[in-house]
Every structure is written in C-alpha cells, then in structure tokens.
Design a protein around this motif. Structure first.
Motif, PDB file in Angstrom:
ATOM      1  N   SER A   1       0.648  -1.320  -0.350  1.00 33.94           N
ATOM      2  CA  SER A   1      -0.132  -0.027  -0.137  1.00 33.94           C
ATOM      3  C   SER A   1       0.614   1.220   0.222  1.00 33.94           C
ATOM      4  O   SER A   1       0.002   2.176  -0.767  1.00 33.94           O
ATOM      5  N   SER A   2       1.968   0.965   0.682  1.00 33.18           N
ATOM      6  CA  SER A   2       2.777   2.970   0.742  1.00 33.18           C
ATOM      7  C   SER A   2       3.842   2.520  -0.300  1.00 33.18           C
ATOM      8  O   SER A   2       4.254   3.750  -0.345  1.00 33.18           O
ATOM      9  N   TYR A   3       3.607   2.109  -1.384  1.00 34.16           N
ATOM     10  CA  TYR A   3       4.797   1.801  -2.324  1.00 34.16           C
ATOM     11  C   TYR A   3       4.019   3.149  -3.182  1.00 34.16           C
ATOM     12  O   TYR A   3       3.499   3.486  -3.598  1.00 34.16           O
ATOM     13  N   ASP A   4       5.577   4.354  -3.556  1.00 33.15           N
ATOM     14  CA  ASP A   4       5.742   5.449  -4.413  1.00 33.15           C
ATOM     15  C   ASP A   4       6.502   5.007  -5.471  1.00 33.15           C
ATOM     16  O   ASP A   4       7.272   6.507  -5.773  1.00 33.15           O
ATOM     17  N   GLY A   5       6.249   4.309  -6.014  1.00 33.93           N
ATOM     18  CA  GLY A   5       7.130   4.128  -7.293  1.00 33.93           C
ATOM     19  C   GLY A   5       9.028   3.493  -7.340  1.00 33.93           C
ATOM     20  O   GLY A   5       8.752   3.752  -7.805  1.00 33.93           O
ATOM     21  N   ARG A   6       9.565   4.279  -6.015  1.00 31.86           N
ATOM     22  CA  ARG A   6      10.048   3.283  -4.582  1.00 31.86           C
ATOM     23  C   ARG A   6      10.166   2.083  -3.868  1.00 31.86           C
ATOM     24  O   ARG A   6       8.726   1.897  -3.536  1.00 31.86           O
ATOM     25  N   PRO A   7      10.752   1.717  -3.790  1.00 33.98           N
ATOM     26  CA  PRO A   7      12.250   1.279  -3.863  1.00 33.98           C
ATOM     27  C   PRO A   7      12.517   0.780  -5.797  1.00 33.98           C
ATOM     28  O   PRO A   7      11.848   0.201  -6.246  1.00 33.98           O
ATOM     29  N   ARG A   8      13.604   1.362  -6.236  1.00 34.05           N
ATOM     30  CA  ARG A   8      14.346   0.614  -7.429  1.00 34.05           C
ATOM     31  C   ARG A   8      15.288   0.263  -7.688  1.00 34.05           C
ATOM     32  O   ARG A   8      16.664   1.086  -7.727  1.00 34.05           O
ATOM     33  N   GLY A   9      15.908  -0.044  -8.933  1.00 39.25           N
ATOM     34  CA  GLY A   9      17.202  -0.522  -8.667  1.00 39.25           C
ATOM     35  C   GLY A   9      17.657  -2.244  -8.496  1.00 39.25           C
ATOM     36  O   GLY A   9      17.078  -3.294  -8.423  1.00 39.25           O
ATOM     37  N   LEU A  10      18.904  -2.180  -8.336  1.00 39.96           N
ATOM     38  CA  LEU A  10      19.892  -3.663  -7.994  1.00 39.96           C
ATOM     39  C   LEU A  10      19.708  -4.059  -6.284  1.00 39.96           C
ATOM     40  O   LEU A  10      19.806  -3.047  -5.869  1.00 39.96           O
ATOM     41  N   CYS A  11      19.110  -5.238  -6.614  1.00 35.93           N
ATOM     42  CA  CYS A  11      18.508  -5.703  -5.475  1.00 35.93           C
ATOM     43  C   CYS A  11      19.904  -6.638  -4.224  1.00 35.93           C
ATOM     44  O   CYS A  11      20.888  -7.410  -5.127  1.00 35.93           O
ATOM     45  N   ARG A  12      20.326  -5.957  -3.087  1.00 35.13           N
ATOM     46  CA  ARG A  12      21.575  -6.787  -2.420  1.00 35.13           C
ATOM     47  C   ARG A  12      20.611  -7.620  -1.776  1.00 35.13           C
ATOM     48  O   ARG A  12      20.608  -6.837  -0.456  1.00 35.13           O
ATOM     49  N   TYR A  13      21.357  -8.738  -1.675  1.00 37.91           N
ATOM     50  CA  TYR A  13      20.415 -10.005  -0.606  1.00 37.91           C
ATOM     51  C   TYR A  13      21.637  -9.907   0.776  1.00 37.91           C
ATOM     52  O   TYR A  13      22.192  -9.515   0.900  1.00 37.91           O
ATOM     53  N   PRO A  14      20.772  -9.516   1.771  1.00 41.70           N
ATOM     54  CA  PRO A  14      21.422  -9.849   3.123  1.00 41.70           C
ATOM     55  C   PRO A  14      22.559 -11.281   2.887  1.00 41.70           C
ATOM     56  O   PRO A  14      22.317 -11.585   1.976  1.00 41.70           O
ATOM     57  N   THR A  15      23.294 -11.195   3.551  1.00 40.90           N
ATOM     58  CA  THR A  15      24.860 -12.037   3.176  1.00 40.90           C
ATOM     59  C   THR A  15      24.229 -13.380   3.339  1.00 40.90           C
ATOM     60  O   THR A  15      25.560 -13.466   2.969  1.00 40.90           O
ATOM     61  N   PRO A  16      23.806 -13.395   4.674  1.00 40.89           N
ATOM     62  CA  PRO A  16      23.845 -15.278   4.620  1.00 40.89           C
ATOM     63  C   PRO A  16      23.153 -15.688   3.272  1.00 40.89           C
ATOM     64  O   PRO A  16      23.328 -17.178   2.859  1.00 40.89           O
ATOM     65  N   PHE A  17      22.471 -14.777   2.178  1.00 46.45           N
ATOM     66  CA  PHE A  17      22.056 -15.728   1.341  1.00 46.45           C
ATOM     67  C   PHE A  17      23.416 -15.900   0.445  1.00 46.45           C
ATOM     68  O   PHE A  17      22.882 -16.725  -0.609  1.00 46.45           O
ATOM     69  N   GLU A  18      24.530 -15.379   0.448  1.00 47.61           N
ATOM     70  CA  GLU A  18      25.391 -15.798  -0.249  1.00 47.61           C
ATOM     71  C   GLU A  18      26.010 -16.945   0.251  1.00 47.61           C
ATOM     72  O   GLU A  18      26.718 -17.552  -1.281  1.00 47.61           O
ATOM     73  N   ALA A  19      25.731 -17.291   1.209  1.00 45.59           N
ATOM     74  CA  ALA A  19      25.877 -18.957   0.821  1.00 45.59           C
ATOM     75  C   ALA A  19      25.301 -19.656   0.130  1.00 45.59           C
ATOM     76  O   ALA A  19      25.843 -21.099   0.477  1.00 45.59           O
ATOM     77  N   SER A  20      24.002 -19.651   0.407  1.00 49.39           N
ATOM     78  CA  SER A  20      23.075 -21.052   0.129  1.00 49.39           C
ATOM     79  C   SER A  20      23.162 -20.918  -1.855  1.00 49.39           C
ATOM     80  O   SER A  20      23.481 -20.502  -2.170  1.00 49.39           O
TER      81      SER A  20
END
Ligand SMILES: CC(C)(COP(=O)(O)OP(=O)(O)OC[C@H]1O[C@@H](n2cnc3c(N)ncnc32)[C@H](O)[C@@H]1OP(=O)(O)O)[C@@H](O)C(=O)NCCC(=O)NCCS
Length: 151
Positions: A132-151
């Motif tokens: 509901s609060s979406y206002d056209g942002r956020p936009r761009g490249l997602c950077r996942y939390p570090t623990p996902f890098e090992a999965s």
C-alpha cells in the motif's frame, strides 16, 4: 526443522536470525502442538534488503513440511507475512521462485517495477509485490543479506 528441504535451508534460517537484516515481527511460522509438542510446520521469512539507494523486503525462504503441503498452510504463512509488512508501512517485497505459486499473492515480474535481482534467472522468476505504501520506489538492483550468498 528436520522436515524441511535439507540442512542448507535450516542453516540459512539460523544465519538470518543472527543477521542485522532480521526483522522479528515480519517472519511468520506455523506450529502444531500435536502430542503436546510444538513443532514448526511452515515458515515465511521477510528480511531487509537493499534495493538501489533504498530498502525493501526479501521473502525467503518459504517452506512447508512435506506432510503439510497442499493444505493451504503455505498460503497462510506467506499472506500473514505480507499483511504484517503492509501494516508496518513497507513498500515493496521481492521473491525468487515459481511465478505459478507467487502470482497467488499478486507478485509480478520485478522488472516491471524497475527492480532487478542478482540471480541469473528468467525474468518471470524474480518477482516483486508493491504494498500500500509503494510510491514508485524502491527501484534498482537488489542486494540480498549476506547469509544468502552462502546458500
Ligand atoms: C511451495 C510451498 C511453499 C507451497 O506451500 P503449500 O502449503 O504446499 O501450498 P498451499 O496449499 O498454500 O497452496 C496455495 C496455492 O498454491 C498452489 N501451489 C502449491 N505449490 C505450488 C507449486 N510448487 N507451484 C505452483 N503452485 C503451487 C496450490 O495448488 C494452491 O493453489 P489453489 O489455491 O489455486 O489450489 C510448499 O509446497 C513447499 O514448501 N514446497 C517445497 C519447498 C519449495 O519448493 N519452496 C520454494 C517455493 S517457490
């Protein structure tokens, strides 16, 4: 957690719980108290991630114990997590997964919102849900939390 799809996922959940991206109020678990023992049968986790210059939420992992699958429990935990995020004023949730499943919740390809993921997957597998609060942002490249890098 033994009923979930393998040790990697349990390790990921443990690592996320210890990570700064963890948001206590936005992760949902379903428990059963069969045999007077509480057992987690499903979870849907929302953690904080960077999207471009802004922030959003990552929905992952989502899992239902095998013997509880196909009974609506997945729908329940995912919707509860999304409702909590919406009520908290969050703007956008991203997920990597089967579009045939996540379209039930209103997810569409993230590219439609000018959001891109770090995964080499077909466009329709990386999805976003504006709240509901979406206002056209956020936009761009997602950077996942570090623990996902090992999965
Ligand atoms: C995928 C998963 C989370 C779904 O949870 P669930 O409790 O079994 O699903 P639900 O009973 O809530 O199903 C909700 C809807 O999604 C559909 N659905 C369930 N699993 C699906 C799948 N893998 N692909 C597409 N649709 C699916 C159901 O048919 C149902 O649709 P309907 O209401 O129109 O009949 C669960 O089966 C699971 O943990 N699977 C193994 C792990 C996994 O694959 N995780 C990645 C998720 S992309």
């Amino acid at each position: 957690m033994a009923a979930f799809p393998g040790p990697d996922e349990a390790d990921l959940v443990d690592a996320l719980r210890r990570d700064p991206s963890w948001l206590d109020q936005l992760s949902v678990v379903a428990v059963t108290d069969l045999a007077e023992r509480e057992l987690v049968v499903a979870h849907a986790l929302l953690t904080r991630l960077r999207i471009g210059q802004d922030e959003g939420l990552a929905l992952a992992p989502v899992a239902v114990a095998p013997e509880w699958q196909g009974k609506g429990v997945g729908r329940l935990v995912v919707q509860a997590a999304l409702d909590a995020a919406d009520a908290a004023g969050e703007r956008l949730v991203v997920v990597l997964g089967d579009p045939n499943y996540y379209r039930h919740f209103g997810f569409t390809p993230a590219s439609r919102h000018e959001v891109t993921g770090p995964f080499p997957v077909r466009d329709e597998y990386f999805q976003a849900l504006p709240l509901s609060s979406y206002d056209g942002r956020p936009r761009g490249l997602c950077r996942y939390p570090t623990p996902f890098e090992a999965s």
